[in-house]
Each structure stands twice: as C-alpha cells, then as structure tokens.
Design a protein around this motif. Structure first.
Motif, PDB file in Angstrom:
ATOM      1  N   LYS A  37      26.857 -26.366   8.608  1.00  0.00           N
ATOM      2  CA  LYS A  37      26.928 -25.994  10.019  1.00  0.00           C
ATOM      3  C   LYS A  37      27.208 -24.502  10.144  1.00  0.00           C
ATOM      4  N   ARG A  38      26.675 -23.923  11.228  1.00  0.00           N
ATOM      5  CA  ARG A  38      26.866 -22.479  11.439  1.00  0.00           C
ATOM      6  C   ARG A  38      28.315 -22.162  11.766  1.00  0.00           C
ATOM      7  N   ARG A  39      28.946 -23.051  12.499  1.00  0.00           N
ATOM      8  CA  ARG A  39      30.329 -22.807  12.924  1.00  0.00           C
ATOM      9  C   ARG A  39      31.196 -24.021  12.605  1.00  0.00           C
ATOM     10  N   GLY A  40      32.427 -23.732  12.285  1.00  0.00           N
ATOM     11  CA  GLY A  40      33.387 -24.814  12.095  1.00  0.00           C
ATOM     12  C   GLY A  40      33.391 -25.436  10.725  1.00  0.00           C
ATOM     13  N   GLY A  41      32.468 -25.055   9.833  1.00  0.00           N
ATOM     14  CA  GLY A  41      32.433 -25.631   8.502  1.00  0.00           C
ATOM     15  C   GLY A  41      31.852 -27.032   8.485  1.00  0.00           C
TER      16      GLY A  41
END
Length: 595
Positions: free
Chosen positions: A510-514
């Motif tokens: 994912k691009r954000r949040g891991g």
C-alpha cells in the motif's frame, strides 16, 4: 638633477661692479637650457624612429619572404584549413543495431510576430486562430494591438501550416528557419529515447537538447561537432522492440493490468535488445510530468528501469544457487519444508497454505516453496547472502545509459536480520527493478559471470566478474527448465526453444499506512531461452493483473505473466535468428515402396 639658477647671485654682483646689465646673464642661461632640452628631445625621437624603422623592415621582410616562398611553390587546389564539423550544427541521429533510424532531425520553421509592423492585427489574430485552434483569440488580439514589438506565436510549423500563414499576407508575421527532433516511429521505444526540446532559441536558429532517456544521457556526444554527424548506434532491434511492445500491450489489456514492463537482454554481451514500459507516450509530443499523485501513474514512468518492486519467487533461484555454490546442498539434497516455521516471531507460510513436506532442492524451486528457500537462506547466513546479491548488482542502480536508471535504486532492509534473509530468499523485503532481475538471471545463463546491461551496440561478449561457478550455473539452469516442464510455469513452454524460468507473484504494498493489498499483485516471469545453449533473458512484469476467463479471478504469475512471456518468445525468437529445435519422430504405418 642639479638645476642651475638663471640669475646666479655671484655673477650678478660681479656684473654690477663692472657696470654690465644683469638681465643679459639670465637671457643667456635660458637660451643654453632650451638648447640642451631640444637636443635631448631630438635624440629620443631619433631613437624611436630607428626602432620603428627596424620593425617595419622586419615585417616587410617576413611578407616578402612569404611571397617569395608562395611564388616558388607548385600550384595546388585550395583546401579548407578547418574540418567540416563546424558546419554541422544539427544533432546526430540515433539508430538501432541494424542502422534503422530511431531519432533524426527535420527542417521546419518557427512563427513570430512584429505587432508594430502589422497592417490589420485583428484580422491576423482571427486567421491564426483558424489555423491553430489551440491559440486564445482574445489574448492574441490583445498582444497584437498592444505595445509589444516582438512575440513568439508557434515554435514549430508543418509545411501546410506555414503555407496557410503565408496566405494571410500579413507583413508582421515572419518565419524563422530551425531544426526539430523527429521520432519517425512514434511511441515505439519511447522510454529509451526519452525526448528532446529547444534550449537557447533565436529567430533564425534554436538549440536542440535532450530532456530524458538516452537523448539526455548522451546529450553532449549527440551535439558534438567532432562526431561529424556520425549516428549513435543502440543495441535495440526495432523489429523485436515492436513485436515485444505489441505482445505486451495485448497481454496488459487482456489481463486487465494497470501497467506492464519487459526486458530482453543478451546474456553474453549485456545488450538490451528490447525494453518496454506501458503505458507509454509519443516523444514527438512528450507529455508534462505529474506534479501530484504517484509518479508511476504517469506514462513517462519507466517501469522496467525506475520501477522497483518486490519480485516474489523469481528470487528463489538465487538462494538455491548460492547454497549450491557454497557446497551446502546439491540439487538432490532433501530439505523438510513442513510447517510450522517461525523466524523472528513471524510465521513463514506457503502459497495457499500448502504443506509440501520433504523436498529436494530442485523440487523446492519447481514447486516454489517459501520454507525450502527460507531454510537454505538460514544456512547461508545474512552476511554471505548480502555479499552474493551485491555481486549480482542488487544494491545499486543499473548502469543503463538513460538518465532514469539512476532513479532505480533498490530498496534494502534497514537491518538485515534473519527474518530479512528468509523473506528476501523468496522475493520479499528487497525491491528491485525488472532490469536488475534480467542482469541476475543473465549470470546464471552465461555460466556464472555478471554482465552489465547496456543500450549500446557491442562487438562481442563482455563478461564481468565471476559470481558463481559454471557448475552451479548449469545446475540452476536445469532447475529453471524443470519449472517450465513440471512446475508453476507450464504455460511458458514454447515448442522448439526450451524455455526455462521462474514465476514470481508478490503482493502489492500500500502507498500509505504500510501493509499489502489482498487483491493486488505484481507478477513477474523471469525466463531464459534456449536452455540448451542460453542466449537471451526475458523478464515480463505485470502490475495488478487478473485473469477472468474462469469462474474465479486468477492473479498468480503462472496465469498472467507466463503466457505473455511465452507469446513474446514465440514472436521474437525467429526474429533473433534462433532456429527451433524440432525433435524428429519415427513415423509408424508408413511403408517404403522405393525398393
């Protein structure tokens, strides 16, 4: 200097006693002084005239001697004292390995205006908008009727557009000759070429400079007059590049992928025969870079070089090859892949929670066992694993001759723990580009030497340092062949070409949040052909593919990347001059009646 007074007191007193005029003494002394000054000035002027006379004499002597030499020499045709390179102001062509034009120059014209010289500026604005609909009529009319003395209207004109502007008959609209960069094949090999634009511009000429790709990497060489117009020859084969892009685009659309990339590389010379990234663009009309969002969403993004991904199980062959090289195992060594397996508090599982049990090293690669390669990685150790992968080029950007290659820096773990060693052995925890993977597989295919990928035509093999023995490379190659004939890449078989390879299905981060997406993957098939006499490595990578012909969506590389790679090999192998190895069979039921 001692100055003598004009009226010396002793003589004046003496003159008065004798009844003489004291003023006569002053006049006499003044006359004597003037005569002395005149004599000094005359001597100085005579010296200067003598020096000038000598200089003129020498100059006329040299000219006379040269004239005499020329008069006594034999007559010859005049020759230019400077090379013609200074006359060559255009940019050198770029050609493929067979000399076919990939980038060249075309003479064109620019359009500029002198509003103060216009007879009917409003009519000129109206007519120009008819020819160039993208122009703003109100802005153009305001500029033409204002106080501006000069303005650009268009930097490039086609011959038809030039004639249409000429027909307007407005004396304030003028043309300037210039050259523009032309890519006659359109979007073909766009990410390799990159593109060019105008640098310093004048009314009668413009400097063409590279903006991306190989155009920018070799910008100085392409503009160097000393080349005398000699083209830059690449390793790319346009015919194979076209076939590869066509197959890749078809596979991308058929499998609903967001993007795709492929690399075809000669395993002995390092020559990149074709390299493709989709979606692409037309370098004749290069789009603007994205200013927000993910850079990979732009067609300018080169997925084959800049895209660094976790390439999944394609890395397993490196773990087994190193274990073979160190003498820890042989292809028949049995390793227990049964669960559970925990490393660093994390559970190591298999695809679809399978439990293969005891497997030979060869079968671990064929069945793509995570636990099997993980246990080999633990026996190798983190330090030796790092050294091996570094030797294969996975720690630095690839040295490919395009400016974007510097952006393909592999992503390495901050701390190389035992868990990192295990996950990296099956392609997670280390992100690299498809081009990195091509160089790694080339070392297996060419007998154990690292070879740096290049876009320049080579005259012969240029093998680098040895990273594994020839025996290890041959054993690894045999395992890759079994993956196609018996394992997860069964759709990769191309009759007559003995394809070997390894599949890799990696969850997309994912691009954000891991974390990772559950329904988004990056699939890769790394292949070598023909395995009987390895010549080429082919890497095919698909971003978020899904095969939907069945009742359930299938996202593994065996169903997505492998068929695309097989079709590509089927198309390009004959173009590469590879003859299919057709097995002859005994025909039963046929009687020879010739006797």
């Amino acid at each position: 200097m001692i100055r003598t007074p004009l009226r010396p007191l002793a003589r004046i007193l003496d003159a008065r006693r004798k009844g003489e005029n004291p003023d006569a003494i002053e006049r006499e002394n003044l006359r004597i002084r003037h005569e002395q000054m005149r004599d000094k000035a005359r001597l100085r002027a005579e010296g200067r005239l003598l020096v000038m006379a000598v200089m003129f004499f020498c100059a006329f002597g040299v000219v006379g001697a040269r004239m005499g030499t020329l008069a006594a020499s034999e007559p010859m045709e005049p020759r230019a004292q400077a090379t013609g390179a200074s006359i060559i102001a255009n940019r050198a062509d770029i050609v493929d390995r067979k000399g076919r034009i990939m980038a060249t120059n075309m003479e064109t014209f620019s359009l500029y205006a002198h509003p103060q010289q216009m007879i009917d500026p409003e009519r000129a604005a109206t007519e120009l908008v008819k020819i160039f609909p993208e122009l703003d009529h109100d802005r153009l009319r305001k500029d033409f009727t204002g106080n501006r003395k000069f303005m650009w209207v268009r930097k490039k004109l086609s011959p038809e557009q030039k004639q249409s502007v000429h027909d307007i008959g407005e004396p304030g609209l003028l043309f300037g000759p210039r050259e523009m960069r032309l890519y006659p094949n359109g979007a073909l090999a766009a990410h390799i070429l990159g593109g060019a634009s105008f640098g310093r511009e004048g009314v009668h000429s413009a400097e063409v400079i590279g903006t991306a790709g190989i155009e920018k990497f070799f910008d100085k060489e392409l503009r160097d007059p000393a080349r005398e117009g000699a083209p830059l020859q690449l390793s790319i084969d346009l015919t194979i590049q076209s076939a590869a892009e066509r197959v890749l685009l078809g596979g991308m659309k058929l499998l609903n992928a967001k993007g795709a990339a492929s690399v075809l590389m000669d395993v002995h010379t390092g020559e990149v025969i074709s390299i493709a990234s989709l979606p692409d663009f037309d370098p004749n009309d290069r789009p603007r870079p994205l200013t927000e969002g993910d850079a990979s969403d732009s067609p300018l993004f080169n997925r084959a070089v800049q895209g660094v991904y976790e390439l999944g199980s394609t890395f397993k062959i490196f773990a087994s090859a190193q274990a073979l090289e160190l003498g820890l195992v042989n292809p028949g060594t049995v390793i227990d892949t049964s669960g559970p397996m925990k490393v660093g508090g994390f559970k190591i599982g298999e695809f679809n929670n399978k439990n293969y049990g005891p497997l030979s090293v060869s079968d671990i690669i064929v069945k793509s066992s995570n636990r099997g390669t993980g246990r080999m990685a633990l026996s190798i150790g983190s330090k030796r694993q790092k050294e091996f992968l570094e030797d294969l080029g996975f720690f630095e950007p690839t040295p490919l001759e395009i400016v974007e290659a510097k952006g393909g820096q592999p992503l390495l773990p901050q701390k190389w723990t035992e868990l990192s060693s295990v996950t990296i052995s099956y392609g997670h925890g280390l992100s690299s580009s498809p081009l990195h993977l091509a160089a790694g597989y080339a070392a297996i295919a060419n007998g154990g030497h690292y070879v740096a990928p290049t876009l320049l035509r080579q005259d012969g093999p240029r093998l680098g340092p040895r990273v594994m023995s020839e025996r290890t490379a041959a054993q690894s190659l045999e395992m890759l062949r079994k993956v196609v004939t018996e394992g997860t890449a069964s759709f990769g078989e191309v009759p007559g070409y003995h394809v070997g390879g390894k599949t890799g299905t990696a969850d997309k981060p994912k691009r954000r949040g891991g974390g990772y997406y559950k329904d988004k993957v990056i699939n890769t098939f790394a292949s070598v052909f023909p395995t009987t006499d390895p010549k080429y490595v082919l890497i095919v990578t698909l971003d978020e593919p899904v095969e939907t012909s069945g009742t359930k969506p299938r996202r593994t590389a065996g169903w997505t990347a492998v068929p695309v790679a097989a079709e590509m090999i089927r198309r390009v192998a004959p173009l590469l001059g590879l003859r299919p190895d057709v097995e002859t069979r005994h025909l039963t039921g046929i009687i020879n009646t010739s006797n």
